[in-house]
Design an enzyme around this catalytic site. Structure first.
Site, PDB file in Angstrom:
ATOM      1  N   HIS A   1      28.200   2.066  43.331  1.00  0.00           N
ATOM      2  CA  HIS A   1      26.863   2.274  43.850  1.00  0.00           C
ATOM      3  C   HIS A   1      26.727   1.912  45.353  1.00  0.00           C
ATOM      4  O   HIS A   1      27.731   1.338  45.891  1.00  0.00           O
ATOM      5  CB  HIS A   1      25.771   1.372  43.188  1.00  0.00           C
ATOM      6  CG  HIS A   1      25.655   1.287  41.671  1.00  0.00           C
ATOM      7  ND1 HIS A   1      25.632   2.221  40.978  1.00  0.00           N
ATOM      8  CD2 HIS A   1      26.029   0.162  40.845  1.00  0.00           C
ATOM      9  CE1 HIS A   1      25.516   1.869  39.752  1.00  0.00           C
ATOM     10  NE2 HIS A   1      25.928   0.760  39.648  1.00  0.00           N
TER      11      HIS A   1
ATOM     12  N   CYS B   1      24.755  -5.080  37.239  1.00  0.00           N
ATOM     13  CA  CYS B   1      25.750  -5.110  38.501  1.00  0.00           C
ATOM     14  C   CYS B   1      24.847  -4.908  39.955  1.00  0.00           C
ATOM     15  O   CYS B   1      25.223  -5.500  40.835  1.00  0.00           O
ATOM     16  CB  CYS B   1      26.657  -3.820  38.623  1.00  0.00           C
ATOM     17  SG  CYS B   1      25.729  -2.287  37.854  1.00  0.00           S
TER      18      CYS B   1
HETATM   19  P1  NAD Z   1      31.308   0.035  27.315  1.00  0.00           P
HETATM   20  O1  NAD Z   1      30.530   1.161  26.253  1.00  0.00           O
HETATM   21  O2  NAD Z   1      32.324   0.600  28.207  1.00  0.00           O
HETATM   22  O3  NAD Z   1      31.776  -0.925  26.306  1.00  0.00           O
HETATM   23  C1  NAD Z   1      31.164  -1.458  25.293  1.00  0.00           C
HETATM   24  C2  NAD Z   1      32.198  -2.003  24.183  1.00  0.00           C
HETATM   25  O4  NAD Z   1      31.346  -2.304  23.005  1.00  0.00           O
HETATM   26  C3  NAD Z   1      32.967  -0.631  23.545  1.00  0.00           C
HETATM   27  O5  NAD Z   1      34.539  -1.229  23.674  1.00  0.00           O
HETATM   28  C4  NAD Z   1      32.292  -0.318  22.330  1.00  0.00           C
HETATM   29  O6  NAD Z   1      33.242   0.162  21.166  1.00  0.00           O
HETATM   30  C5  NAD Z   1      31.848  -1.778  21.584  1.00  0.00           C
HETATM   31  N1  NAD Z   1      30.798  -1.772  20.867  1.00  0.00           N
HETATM   32  C6  NAD Z   1      30.147  -0.878  20.369  1.00  0.00           C
HETATM   33  N2  NAD Z   1      29.299  -1.256  19.377  1.00  0.00           N
HETATM   34  C7  NAD Z   1      29.605  -2.748  19.174  1.00  0.00           C
HETATM   35  C8  NAD Z   1      29.310  -3.391  18.127  1.00  0.00           C
HETATM   36  N3  NAD Z   1      28.393  -2.990  17.383  1.00  0.00           N
HETATM   37  N4  NAD Z   1      29.761  -4.759  18.210  1.00  0.00           N
HETATM   38  C9  NAD Z   1      30.498  -5.039  19.017  1.00  0.00           C
HETATM   39  N5  NAD Z   1      31.159  -4.124  19.850  1.00  0.00           N
HETATM   40  C10 NAD Z   1      30.744  -3.054  20.107  1.00  0.00           C
HETATM   41  O7  NAD Z   1      29.879  -0.747  27.927  1.00  0.00           O
HETATM   42  P2  NAD Z   1      30.037  -1.601  29.319  1.00  0.00           P
HETATM   43  O8  NAD Z   1      30.008  -0.638  30.358  1.00  0.00           O
HETATM   44  O9  NAD Z   1      31.145  -2.557  29.177  1.00  0.00           O
HETATM   45  O10 NAD Z   1      28.563  -2.231  29.016  1.00  0.00           O
HETATM   46  C11 NAD Z   1      28.472  -3.682  28.364  1.00  0.00           C
HETATM   47  C12 NAD Z   1      27.339  -4.365  28.872  1.00  0.00           C
HETATM   48  O11 NAD Z   1      27.566  -4.621  30.110  1.00  0.00           O
HETATM   49  C13 NAD Z   1      25.987  -3.542  28.666  1.00  0.00           C
HETATM   50  O12 NAD Z   1      25.012  -4.526  28.466  1.00  0.00           O
HETATM   51  C14 NAD Z   1      25.942  -3.045  30.272  1.00  0.00           C
HETATM   52  O13 NAD Z   1      24.784  -2.636  30.636  1.00  0.00           O
HETATM   53  C15 NAD Z   1      26.609  -4.134  31.068  1.00  0.00           C
HETATM   54  N6  NAD Z   1      26.962  -3.825  32.386  1.00  0.00           N
HETATM   55  C16 NAD Z   1      27.779  -2.457  32.609  1.00  0.00           C
HETATM   56  C17 NAD Z   1      27.935  -2.170  33.884  1.00  0.00           C
HETATM   57  C18 NAD Z   1      28.946  -0.960  33.926  1.00  0.00           C
HETATM   58  O14 NAD Z   1      28.914  -0.486  35.244  1.00  0.00           O
HETATM   59  N7  NAD Z   1      29.726  -0.402  33.124  1.00  0.00           N
HETATM   60  C19 NAD Z   1      27.951  -3.029  34.791  1.00  0.00           C
HETATM   61  C20 NAD Z   1      27.192  -4.279  34.556  1.00  0.00           C
HETATM   62  C21 NAD Z   1      26.588  -4.622  33.417  1.00  0.00           C
END
Ligand code: NAD
Length: 337
Positions: free
Chosen positions: A220, A140
């Site tokens: 942010h 992000c």
């Molecule tokens: P999150 O924890 O909200 O969601 C992750 C999901 O993946 C959950 O539903 C979890 O149960 C599932 N999960 C866990 N282990 C797993 C597995 N082995 N196989 C498949 N699914 C699995 O996380 P998020 O915030 O959605 O982040 C996901 C990615 O996006 C990360 O790389 C993060 O750095 C990136 N990201 C997050 C944000 C943010 O602000 N949340 C912003 C930009 C990028």
């Protein structure tokens, strides 16, 4: 019609699923969950086919009365491309599974650049993603910084950029992380990793970043400073940013004085989950002081990288060769006017 699988239906995964479903040249063939929680039930309610992310845990879904169509391996057989939205680091572990299944894969910003060997932002390097098998859509913060650096560099030449990032502690649904009453240099050892991450997309940009974490969950805030090769006036800067995609100007004089009021605007706009996909730049903050540019922007961490994922799918699947056309198509379908 590209067949898209979402592995990890969490904060990012559910938003990407909805954004894919809104397009007319791609479709969601299924989403995965690790456990049969409310998000799993919501996925089914929204009409997505649900699959077990971890095959050994299939039984948990049956026990909870949540119906699944199979496991991630079954889902990959139906997909052309998978968007890995598992927590940071897990995507890299999944890569051999995607290679074996012969599907293209997108990784998110929590993964290292090396997992895909190519880091993406639609406005900066869409053309280089065309036909690729693996792409990482940057985080992000990196997305937000790249979106302003690219047009400003093209218009005026960026000699040096400094960005102070005031980062939200965690996402609104999380009860485990903090701080709840502190300001945390994160990391203390400077500079922060955000500058090198921007350079995975824009290698020639001279950038130094510093970051702190504060007790808020909604957005942010970036404080940007740029030394430009050709010093423009603030109006010229404004004009360049106004023409760049996924930029929204906000004004303190309109009562948009904080991230809280920007999120309230998102609610009033009727945005899904109050998502603000665009960089929200305070128009009144743009100034040139001692020949250098300064401004503030707010970044909605849960949603700004979502449209970039749609463009990445379109480029990798060779559905559109023109970056601007893809960006406009994505924006229109998502309701970003
Ligand atoms: P999150 O924890 O909200 O969601 C992750 C999901 O993946 C959950 O539903 C979890 O149960 C599932 N999960 C866990 N282990 C797993 C597995 N082995 N196989 C498949 N699914 C699995 O996380 P998020 O915030 O959605 O982040 C996901 C990615 O996006 C990360 O790389 C993060 O750095 C990136 N990201 C997050 C944000 C943010 O602000 N949340 C912003 C930009 C990028």
């Amino acid at each position: 019609m590209a067949k898209v699988a979402i592995n990890g239906y969490g904060t990012i995964g559910k938003r990407i699923a909805d954004a894919v479903a809104a397009q007319d040249d791609m479709q969601v063939v299924g989403v995965t969950k690790t456990k049969p929680d409310f998000e799993a039930r919501m996925a089914i309610e929204k009409g997505y086919e649900l699959y077990a992310a971890i095959p050994e845990k299939q039984g948990d879904f049956k026990k909870a009365g949540v119906s699944i169509a199979g496991t991630i391996h079954d889902l990959l057989k139906k997909a052309d491309i998978v968007v890995d939205c598992a927590p940071g680091g897990i995507g890299a572990e999944h890569k051999p599974m995607y290679e074996k299944a012969g599907v293209k894969a997108i990784f998110e910003g929590g993964e290292k650049h090396e997992v895909a060997g190519f880091s993406f932002n639609a406005i900066c390097n869409y053309g280089k993603a065309i036909g690729r098998d693996f792409v990482r859509v940057v985080s992000c913060n990196t997305t937000g910084i790249c979106r302003v650096l690219y047009p400003l560099d093209r218009a005026f030449g960026v000699e040096k950029t400094r960005v102070v990032l005031v980062r939200r502690a965690t996402d609104p649904g999380d009860i485990k992380k903090g701080p709840i009453n502190a300001i945390v240099p994160d990391p203390v050892k400077l500079p922060s990793h955000h500058g090198p991450d921007v350079q995975t997309v824009l290698p020639h940009i001279n950038i130094t970043t510093l970051a702190i974490k504060v007790p808020t969950t909604i957005m942010h805030l970036h404080m940007l400073n740029m030394k430009l090769k050709n010093t423009p006036g603030p109006d010229e800067v404004r004009d360049v940013l106004a023409k760049a995609p996924r930029i929204r100007f906000v004004k303190a004089s309109d009562g948009l004085t904080s991230t809280a009021s920007i999120i309230e605007l998102g609610r009033d706009l009727g945005r899904p989950r109050y998502d603000m996909w665009e960089n929200c730049i305070w128009e009144d903050s743009i100034c040139i002081d001692d020949g250098e540019l300064y401004f503030f922007q707010a970044i909605h961490q849960e949603s700004d990288a979502i449209p970039e994922n749609i463009d990445a799918i379109r480029a990798m699947m060779e559905l559109e060769n023109d970056a601007q056309k893809s960006i406009q198509k994505t924006n229109k379908a998502m309701g970003m006017l």
